[in-house]
Design a protein around this motif. Structure first.
Motif, PDB file in Angstrom:
ATOM      1  N   ILE A 111       0.852  -1.190   0.000  1.00 55.98           N
ATOM      2  CA  ILE A 111       0.000   0.000   0.000  1.00 55.98           C
ATOM      3  C   ILE A 111       0.890   1.242   0.000  1.00 55.98           C
ATOM      4  CG2 ILE A 111      -1.702   1.316   1.309  1.00 55.98           C
ATOM      5  CD1 ILE A 111      -2.797  -1.308   2.368  1.00 55.98           C
ATOM      6  N   ALA A 112       0.657   2.125  -0.956  1.00 60.26           N
ATOM      7  CA  ALA A 112       1.406   3.377  -1.061  1.00 60.26           C
ATOM      8  C   ALA A 112       0.521   4.538  -0.640  1.00 60.26           C
ATOM      9  CB  ALA A 112       1.916   3.590  -2.482  1.00 60.26           C
ATOM     10  N   ALA A 113       1.105   5.536   0.004  1.00 62.20           N
ATOM     11  CA  ALA A 113       0.386   6.730   0.443  1.00 62.20           C
ATOM     12  C   ALA A 113       1.041   7.958  -0.186  1.00 62.20           C
ATOM     13  CB  ALA A 113       0.412   6.848   1.966  1.00 62.20           C
ATOM     14  N   TYR A 114       0.225   8.887  -0.658  1.00 62.65           N
ATOM     15  CA  TYR A 114       0.743  10.086  -1.315  1.00 62.65           C
ATOM     16  C   TYR A 114      -0.277  11.203  -1.189  1.00 62.65           C
ATOM     17  CZ  TYR A 114      -2.124   7.982  -4.992  1.00 62.65           C
ATOM     18  OH  TYR A 114      -3.166   7.395  -5.690  1.00 62.65           O
ATOM     19  N   GLY A 115       0.181  12.402  -1.487  1.00 66.06           N
ATOM     20  CA  GLY A 115      -0.666  13.571  -1.339  1.00 66.06           C
ATOM     21  C   GLY A 115      -1.476  13.884  -2.576  1.00 66.06           C
ATOM     22  N   GLU A 116      -1.834  15.155  -2.692  1.00 66.77           N
ATOM     23  CA  GLU A 116      -2.666  15.582  -3.799  1.00 66.77           C
ATOM     24  C   GLU A 116      -1.817  15.735  -5.058  1.00 66.77           C
ATOM     25  OE1 GLU A 116      -5.900  15.822  -3.493  1.00 66.77           O
ATOM     26  OE2 GLU A 116      -5.775  15.329  -1.350  1.00 66.77           O
ATOM     27  N   SER A 117      -2.437  15.541  -6.205  1.00 73.44           N
ATOM     28  CA  SER A 117      -1.746  15.726  -7.475  1.00 73.44           C
ATOM     29  C   SER A 117      -1.486  17.217  -7.700  1.00 73.44           C
ATOM     30  CB  SER A 117      -2.580  15.166  -8.629  1.00 73.44           C
ATOM     31  OG  SER A 117      -3.841  15.805  -8.674  1.00 73.44           O
ATOM     32  N   THR A 118      -0.386  17.530  -8.370  1.00 74.15           N
ATOM     33  CA  THR A 118       0.000  18.911  -8.643  1.00 74.15           C
ATOM     34  C   THR A 118      -0.105  19.212 -10.130  1.00 74.15           C
ATOM     35  OG1 THR A 118       2.337  18.291  -8.891  1.00 74.15           O
ATOM     36  CG2 THR A 118       1.582  18.874  -6.677  1.00 74.15           C
ATOM     37  N   TRP A 119       0.071  20.501 -10.483  1.00 73.70           N
ATOM     38  CA  TRP A 119      -0.016  20.897 -11.876  1.00 73.70           C
ATOM     39  C   TRP A 119       1.164  20.385 -12.688  1.00 73.70           C
ATOM     40  CZ3 TRP A 119       4.075  23.698 -13.715  1.00 73.70           C
ATOM     41  CH2 TRP A 119       4.917  24.268 -12.752  1.00 73.70           C
TER      42      TRP A 119
END
Length: 245
Positions: free
Chosen positions: A146-154
């Protein structure tokens, strides 16, 4: 005839040297010859001329950039002392600035990374709990994958995705930590909602909500506490467009 002749020769010992010879040549000068008139010719020795023409060798002037501490303070002129004082003051300011910057970096790292109440620390704990919860692994897949990451950027080239995080205080003086991030496993993707509260007189945050939302499945609550257990009355918060109960 013999009675009319008078010799003009004067013996050297009858002359007073203090009246006929310069003071500087008196001590080390020696007679070289006697002139026909009977007077002695005196010549200065080599040592007399050498001592008068010798001088102390000159040294390079000290400036702010060239001062290396070779000469002592007492050997410096007034202008050179000002140059050395300026150089030492500048060096002190550089050292002080370095200490302040190092302290600022260390403080930032502790508060944002190593502190038990830092956002990074709380994110790591929440991700580890998701990976170890059987209900979450049933929907997402094996915990280690399971991978955790933040919000996508421009920027599509950005590797680090920022975690949506907000810290604010309510009317009771409690500090709220709100966080939202994405998780992805071999089976599904989901969104994790984290809400922590720290009462005004306490040092550590306490969980209010830790939940996982997977599309098409009911919300999984790992933590779901009421405001009464966190030192206050129930007061809904609306952050990130979501009303937290």
């Amino acid at each position: 005839m013999a009675g009319c002749f008078r010799s003009s020769f004067v013996h050297p010992l009858s002359l007073r040297s203090s009246q006929h010879f310069p003071v500087g040549l008196r001590a080390q000068s020696t007679p070289h010859s006697i002139a026909p008139s009977g007077r002695i010719r005196w010549y200065a020795t080599h040592s007399d001329l050498g001592t008068q023409g010798s001088s102390r060798p000159s040294r390079k002037q000290i400036t702010v950039l060239s001062d290396d501490g070779t000469y002592k303070w007492a050997e410096l002129s007034g202008r050179e002392k000002v140059a050395r004082a300026t150089q030492q003051s500048f060096n002190f300011l550089l050292v002080a600035l370095g200490v302040v910057m190092t302290g600022g970096v260390c403080t930032f790292l502790y508060l944002d990374v190593f502190s038990p109440n830092s956002k990074t620390r709380q994110f790591d704990i929440a991700v580890e709990r998701i990976r170890n919860d059987p209900r979450c692994t049933t929907l997402l897949g094996e915990g280690k994958k399971i991978a955790a990451y933040g919000e996508s950027t421009w920027s599509k080239w950005a590797r680090n995705r920022p975690i949506a995080t907000k810290i604010e205080k309510d009317e009771l003086g409690r500090e709220h930590l709100i966080m939202r991030f994405n998780v992805e496993g071999p089976l599904n993707r989901g969104v994790v909602h984290l809400h922590m509260v720290r009462p005004a007189e306490e040092k550590n945050f306490k969980y209010r909500i830790l939940a996982l939302d997977v599309p098409g499945h009911p919300r999984i609550f790992l933590e779901n506490n009421t405001d009464s257990s966190l030192g206050g009355k129930k007061s809904p918060l609306k952050i990130f467009g979501i009303r937290w109960r």
